[in-house]
Design a protein around this motif. Structure first.
Motif, PDB file in Angstrom:
ATOM      1  N   LEU A  61       0.856  -1.191   0.141  1.00 27.27           N
ATOM      2  CA  LEU A  61       0.006  -0.042   0.111  1.00 27.27           C
ATOM      3  C   LEU A  61       0.854   1.295  -0.002  1.00 27.27           C
ATOM      4  CD1 LEU A  61      -2.649  -1.129   2.494  1.00 27.27           C
ATOM      5  CD2 LEU A  61      -2.937  -0.806   0.142  1.00 27.27           C
ATOM      6  N   PRO A  62       0.434   2.279  -0.826  1.00 25.05           N
ATOM      7  CA  PRO A  62       1.479   3.490  -0.721  1.00 25.05           C
ATOM      8  C   PRO A  62       1.642   4.029   0.536  1.00 25.05           C
ATOM      9  CG  PRO A  62      -0.333   3.492  -2.549  1.00 25.05           C
ATOM     10  CD  PRO A  62      -0.710   2.481  -1.526  1.00 25.05           C
ATOM     11  N   GLU A  63       0.876   4.021   1.605  1.00 22.08           N
ATOM     12  CA  GLU A  63       1.175   4.720   2.837  1.00 22.08           C
ATOM     13  C   GLU A  63       2.336   3.837   3.774  1.00 22.08           C
ATOM     14  OE1 GLU A  63      -2.836   2.777   3.263  1.00 22.08           O
ATOM     15  OE2 GLU A  63      -2.039   3.823   1.772  1.00 22.08           O
ATOM     16  N   ALA A  64       2.484   2.563   3.434  1.00 22.30           N
ATOM     17  CA  ALA A  64       3.070   1.683   4.179  1.00 22.30           C
ATOM     18  C   ALA A  64       4.471   1.611   3.431  1.00 22.30           C
ATOM     19  CB  ALA A  64       2.617   0.132   4.190  1.00 22.30           C
ATOM     20  N   ARG A  65       4.851   2.200   2.025  1.00 24.02           N
ATOM     21  CA  ARG A  65       6.034   2.142   1.564  1.00 24.02           C
ATOM     22  C   ARG A  65       7.101   2.912   2.021  1.00 24.02           C
ATOM     23  NH1 ARG A  65       3.388   3.393  -4.409  1.00 24.02           N
ATOM     24  NH2 ARG A  65       2.225   1.461  -4.573  1.00 24.02           N
ATOM     25  N   ARG A  66       8.240   2.382   1.868  1.00 29.44           N
ATOM     26  CA  ARG A  66       9.503   2.902   2.508  1.00 29.44           C
ATOM     27  C   ARG A  66       9.824   2.810   4.023  1.00 29.44           C
ATOM     28  NH1 ARG A  66      11.869   4.267  -1.859  1.00 29.44           N
ATOM     29  NH2 ARG A  66      10.821   5.821  -3.379  1.00 29.44           N
ATOM     30  N   ARG A  67       9.116   1.596   4.522  1.00 29.53           N
ATOM     31  CA  ARG A  67       9.076   1.089   5.815  1.00 29.53           C
ATOM     32  C   ARG A  67       9.715  -0.306   5.919  1.00 29.53           C
ATOM     33  NH1 ARG A  67       3.234   3.290   7.670  1.00 29.53           N
ATOM     34  NH2 ARG A  67       3.474   5.492   7.102  1.00 29.53           N
ATOM     35  N   GLY A  68      10.254  -0.881   4.707  1.00 33.02           N
ATOM     36  CA  GLY A  68      10.819  -2.193   4.831  1.00 33.02           C
ATOM     37  C   GLY A  68       9.859  -3.293   4.619  1.00 33.02           C
ATOM     38  N   GLN A  69       8.637  -2.886   4.215  1.00 36.15           N
ATOM     39  CA  GLN A  69       7.523  -4.036   4.166  1.00 36.15           C
ATOM     40  C   GLN A  69       7.979  -4.950   2.812  1.00 36.15           C
ATOM     41  OE1 GLN A  69       3.298  -3.515   4.447  1.00 36.15           O
ATOM     42  NE2 GLN A  69       3.355  -5.374   5.302  1.00 36.15           N
ATOM     43  N   GLY A  70       8.265  -4.080   1.696  1.00 38.62           N
ATOM     44  CA  GLY A  70       8.534  -4.754   0.316  1.00 38.62           C
ATOM     45  C   GLY A  70       9.718  -5.853   0.614  1.00 38.62           C
ATOM     46  N   LEU A  71      10.791  -5.205   1.260  1.00 41.31           N
ATOM     47  CA  LEU A  71      12.046  -6.165   1.565  1.00 41.31           C
ATOM     48  C   LEU A  71      11.590  -7.084   2.388  1.00 41.31           C
ATOM     49  CD1 LEU A  71      15.268  -6.346   1.198  1.00 41.31           C
ATOM     50  CD2 LEU A  71      15.412  -4.843   3.250  1.00 41.31           C
ATOM     51  N   ALA A  72      10.969  -7.150   3.680  1.00 43.19           N
ATOM     52  CA  ALA A  72      10.470  -8.309   4.233  1.00 43.19           C
ATOM     53  C   ALA A  72       9.614  -9.128   3.409  1.00 43.19           C
ATOM     54  CB  ALA A  72       9.649  -7.688   5.437  1.00 43.19           C
ATOM     55  N   LEU A  73       8.854  -9.019   2.616  1.00 42.19           N
ATOM     56  CA  LEU A  73       8.007  -9.730   1.835  1.00 42.19           C
ATOM     57  C   LEU A  73       9.006 -10.482   0.522  1.00 42.19           C
ATOM     58  CD1 LEU A  73       5.034  -7.478   1.050  1.00 42.19           C
ATOM     59  CD2 LEU A  73       4.721  -9.839   2.259  1.00 42.19           C
ATOM     60  N   MET A  74      10.171  -9.778   0.217  1.00 41.76           N
ATOM     61  CA  MET A  74      10.898 -10.291  -0.857  1.00 41.76           C
ATOM     62  C   MET A  74      11.922 -11.418   0.319  1.00 41.76           C
ATOM     63  SD  MET A  74      10.943  -9.850  -3.922  1.00 41.76           S
ATOM     64  CE  MET A  74      12.560 -10.513  -4.298  1.00 41.76           C
ATOM     65  N   GLN A  75      12.325 -10.958   1.406  1.00 43.16           N
ATOM     66  CA  GLN A  75      13.011 -11.945   1.963  1.00 43.16           C
ATOM     67  C   GLN A  75      12.248 -13.351   2.518  1.00 43.16           C
ATOM     68  OE1 GLN A  75      14.429  -8.968   4.822  1.00 43.16           O
ATOM     69  NE2 GLN A  75      16.521  -8.795   3.887  1.00 43.16           N
ATOM     70  N   GLY A  76      11.006 -13.190   2.736  1.00 40.35           N
ATOM     71  CA  GLY A  76      10.355 -13.960   3.124  1.00 40.35           C
ATOM     72  C   GLY A  76       9.953 -15.002   2.056  1.00 40.35           C
ATOM     73  N   ALA A  77       9.647 -14.538   0.940  1.00 40.54           N
ATOM     74  CA  ALA A  77       9.347 -15.265  -0.272  1.00 40.54           C
ATOM     75  C   ALA A  77      10.746 -16.043  -0.619  1.00 40.54           C
ATOM     76  CB  ALA A  77       9.096 -14.421  -1.572  1.00 40.54           C
ATOM     77  N   LEU A  78      12.083 -15.277  -0.570  1.00 39.99           N
ATOM     78  CA  LEU A  78      13.110 -16.235  -0.995  1.00 39.99           C
ATOM     79  C   LEU A  78      13.398 -17.186   0.211  1.00 39.99           C
ATOM     80  CD1 LEU A  78      15.395 -13.091  -2.109  1.00 39.99           C
ATOM     81  CD2 LEU A  78      14.399 -14.777  -3.507  1.00 39.99           C
ATOM     82  N   ALA A  79      13.337 -17.119   1.213  1.00 39.76           N
ATOM     83  CA  ALA A  79      13.278 -18.216   2.207  1.00 39.76           C
ATOM     84  C   ALA A  79      12.277 -19.122   2.113  1.00 39.76           C
ATOM     85  CB  ALA A  79      13.036 -17.498   3.706  1.00 39.76           C
ATOM     86  N   ALA A  80      11.121 -18.922   1.491  1.00 38.63           N
ATOM     87  CA  ALA A  80      10.186 -20.129   1.219  1.00 38.63           C
ATOM     88  C   ALA A  80      10.684 -20.706  -0.176  1.00 38.63           C
ATOM     89  CB  ALA A  80       8.833 -19.264   0.935  1.00 38.63           C
ATOM     90  N   CYS A  81      11.314 -20.000  -0.943  1.00 34.21           N
ATOM     91  CA  CYS A  81      11.984 -20.813  -2.275  1.00 34.21           C
ATOM     92  C   CYS A  81      13.065 -21.539  -1.836  1.00 34.21           C
ATOM     93  CB  CYS A  81      12.475 -19.667  -3.094  1.00 34.21           C
ATOM     94  SG  CYS A  81      11.186 -18.678  -4.106  1.00 34.21           S
ATOM     95  N   ARG A  82      13.865 -21.158  -0.968  1.00 38.43           N
ATOM     96  CA  ARG A  82      14.888 -22.085  -0.497  1.00 38.43           C
ATOM     97  C   ARG A  82      14.472 -23.168   0.303  1.00 38.43           C
ATOM     98  NH1 ARG A  82      17.360 -17.080   0.645  1.00 38.43           N
ATOM     99  NH2 ARG A  82      19.057 -16.555  -0.348  1.00 38.43           N
ATOM    100  N   THR A  83      13.283 -23.337   0.990  1.00 36.28           N
ATOM    101  CA  THR A  83      12.638 -24.316   1.583  1.00 36.28           C
ATOM    102  C   THR A  83      12.076 -25.219   0.477  1.00 36.28           C
ATOM    103  OG1 THR A  83      12.064 -23.030   3.605  1.00 36.28           O
ATOM    104  CG2 THR A  83      10.887 -25.003   3.070  1.00 36.28           C
TER     105      THR A  83
END
Length: 141
Positions: A61-83
């Motif tokens: 969401l626009p109001e939630a950007r630049r707070r690290g949520q996109g990075l956290a989502l990417m990192q979570g997805a990459l961790a799931a990919c490894r699993t």
């Protein structure tokens, strides 16, 4: 837990133009190998085929950007990919979307190709898509 397509569509509608519909998201989630990592203000939708995975969309969401949520989502997805045994992840990103490119490069993705005129802006002007890839075997932990 299966994500709520209505919730994802509401986020997508506020975050990305053109937005994907609830029906389109439901259809994607029903496909084999498709999963989502979901937070209250964003989500990432992934599709795995064999040892490869594609980022289908990442919306915050626009109001939630630049707070690290996109990075956290990417990192979570990459961790799931490894699993899940994924070795390579790829995506397309608009060549004029510097913020998204910076996010993807922050997790180690590199440009591996270009699709000329892949996207069309609301005024009809074409925008290239950069193909970014990440080899999880070579990526930092």
């Amino acid at each position: 837990m299966i994500p709520d397509p209505a919730h994802l569509a509401a986020i997508h509608a506020r975050a990305i133009t053109p937005a994907w519909t609830e029906a389109a998201l439901r259809d994607l989630l029903d496909q084999p190998g498709v999963w989502a990592e979901v937070e209250s203000d964003g989500f990432i939708l992934m599709r795995q085929a064999g040892d490869e995975a594609e980022v289908l969309t990442l919306a915050v969401l626009p109001e939630a950007r630049r707070r690290g949520q996109g990075l956290a989502l990417m990192q979570g997805a990459l961790a799931a990919c490894r699993t899940r045994g994924v070795s390579d992840v790829f995506l397309e990103v608009a060549a004029d979307n510097a913020a998204a490119q910076a996010l993807y490069r922050a997790v180690g993705m590199i440009e591996s190709g270009r699709r000329r005129g892949y996207y069309a802006r609301s005024d009809g002007s074409p925008v290239d898509a950069l193909i970014l890839t990440l080899n999880l075997g070579e990526a930092l932990p």
